[in-house]
Design an enzyme around this catalytic site. Structure first.
Site, PDB file in Angstrom:
ATOM      1  N   CYS A  42      37.162  64.897 -90.514  1.00  0.00           N
ATOM      2  CA  CYS A  42      36.277  65.734 -91.315  1.00  0.00           C
ATOM      3  C   CYS A  42      37.078  66.473 -92.376  1.00  0.00           C
ATOM      4  O   CYS A  42      38.257  66.783 -92.193  1.00  0.00           O
ATOM      5  CB  CYS A  42      35.538  66.717 -90.411  1.00  0.00           C
ATOM      6  SG  CYS A  42      34.319  67.733 -91.279  1.00  0.00           S
ATOM      7  N   ASP A  44      36.782  69.480 -93.122  1.00  0.00           N
ATOM      8  CA  ASP A  44      36.889  70.889 -92.751  1.00  0.00           C
ATOM      9  C   ASP A  44      38.341  71.366 -92.831  1.00  0.00           C
ATOM     10  O   ASP A  44      39.248  70.742 -92.270  1.00  0.00           O
ATOM     11  CB  ASP A  44      36.354  71.085 -91.333  1.00  0.00           C
ATOM     12  CG  ASP A  44      36.118  72.546 -90.987  1.00  0.00           C
ATOM     13  OD1 ASP A  44      37.085  73.321 -91.026  1.00  0.00           O
ATOM     14  OD2 ASP A  44      34.972  72.905 -90.658  1.00  0.00           O
ATOM     15  N   ARG A  46      39.811  73.646 -91.404  1.00  0.00           N
ATOM     16  CA  ARG A  46      40.378  74.137 -90.145  1.00  0.00           C
ATOM     17  C   ARG A  46      40.928  73.018 -89.278  1.00  0.00           C
ATOM     18  O   ARG A  46      41.379  73.267 -88.149  1.00  0.00           O
ATOM     19  CB  ARG A  46      39.316  74.917 -89.370  1.00  0.00           C
ATOM     20  CG  ARG A  46      38.757  76.129 -90.102  1.00  0.00           C
ATOM     21  CD  ARG A  46      37.522  76.663 -89.406  1.00  0.00           C
ATOM     22  NE  ARG A  46      36.427  75.701 -89.441  1.00  0.00           N
ATOM     23  CZ  ARG A  46      35.256  75.868 -88.832  1.00  0.00           C
ATOM     24  NH1 ARG A  46      35.036  76.969 -88.124  1.00  0.00           N
ATOM     25  NH2 ARG A  46      34.314  74.939 -88.917  1.00  0.00           N
ATOM     26  N   HIS A  98      35.082  67.256 -84.864  1.00  0.00           N
ATOM     27  CA  HIS A  98      35.470  68.561 -84.304  1.00  0.00           C
ATOM     28  C   HIS A  98      34.226  69.327 -83.896  1.00  0.00           C
ATOM     29  O   HIS A  98      33.187  69.269 -84.568  1.00  0.00           O
ATOM     30  CB  HIS A  98      36.310  69.368 -85.298  1.00  0.00           C
ATOM     31  CG  HIS A  98      35.563  69.786 -86.541  1.00  0.00           C
ATOM     32  ND1 HIS A  98      34.976  71.027 -86.669  1.00  0.00           N
ATOM     33  CD2 HIS A  98      35.322  69.128 -87.691  1.00  0.00           C
ATOM     34  CE1 HIS A  98      34.400  71.114 -87.856  1.00  0.00           C
ATOM     35  NE2 HIS A  98      34.598  69.975 -88.499  1.00  0.00           N
ATOM     36  N   CYS A 101      31.046  71.357 -85.994  1.00  0.00           N
ATOM     37  CA  CYS A 101      31.053  70.758 -87.332  1.00  0.00           C
ATOM     38  C   CYS A 101      29.823  71.201 -88.135  1.00  0.00           C
ATOM     39  O   CYS A 101      28.683  70.983 -87.731  1.00  0.00           O
ATOM     40  CB  CYS A 101      31.080  69.236 -87.235  1.00  0.00           C
ATOM     41  SG  CYS A 101      31.071  68.384 -88.828  1.00  0.00           S
TER      42      CYS A 101
END
Length: 218
Positions: A42, A44, A46, A98, A101
């Site tokens: 992803c 993302d 993080r 994750h 999400c």
């Protein structure tokens, strides 16, 4: 722009530390790339791919998009996949979602976020396939996290359906596809145990007949 300048300071500190720990690292890195893994994760911020699995630059080939999707019409993802398999000869492809999400959550809750809604329709397709199981989960967070797991499993299947993966298996190239989920709460990765290393368990409609297929002759 003090924060922007800090990035250059961070970069210098990082480069100096790596070179001190492994003299000649960047010279060697610039001369070749030979990762054994392709990470499809992803976007993302993080979820830092290399750091999660403790690998240095050059040891992990990375492709990222919203909700870690493998879509048969996505030329970007397919280009990365073909290069990783045919040129880099990676041995493992990791589809890594994750928990928590935001992309999957937006799809599940029918939230409108703009153009990306069209992309997230692929997650809605996963939900439609597993609607009964997902809807049977009472807790909202658990329901979301289960869809995140199911989404990873479906992307593993999508990878197995691609011509690049099946051609690699047909010629005996070692290649395994794995599905993982990363937890933002504890930093641990969960293996969903949906790995494939051959075409034996693929639905027959997706299996390509490569008996007389010789692309090098074209």
């Amino acid at each position: 722009m003090p924060n922007f300048k800090q990035l250059f300071i961070n970069n210098k500190n990082w480069a100096d530390r790596i070179e001190k720990e492994q003299p000649g690292f960047f010279r060697q890195l610039s001369e070749q790339q030979a990762p054994e893994y392709l990470w499809i994760g992803c976007s993302d911020s993080r979820v830092p791919a290399n750091e999660i699995v403790g690998l240095l630059p050059g040891e992990l080939f990375v492709h990222r998009n919203v909700a870690n999707l493998v879509v048969h019409s996505d030329m970007n993802c397919l280009s990365v996949l073909q290069y990783a398999i045919d040129i880099l000869k990676v041995k493992h492809i990791l589809v890594v979602g994750h928990y928590g999400c935001g992309g999957v959550k937006a799809a599940l809750t029918k939230q409108r976020v703009g153009f990306v809604d069209n992309w997230l329709r692929n997650v809605k397709d996963v939900y439609a396939l597993h609607r009964e199981e997902v809807d049977a989960i009472a807790d909202e967070d658990e329901r979301l996290n289960r869809l995140i797991e199911l989404n990873v499993a479906e992307q593993v299947r999508n990878l197995c359906h691609t011509s690049f993966v099946q051609e690699a298996w047909e010629r005996g190239q070692p290649l395994a596809i794995h599905g993982w989920v990363y937890s933002l709460r504890n930093g641990r990765v969960k293996d969903l145990r949906v790995s494939h290393s051959c075409a034996d368990k693929i639905d027959d409609i997706y299996t390509l007949d490569l008996t007389d297929y010789h692309p090098e002759e074209k």
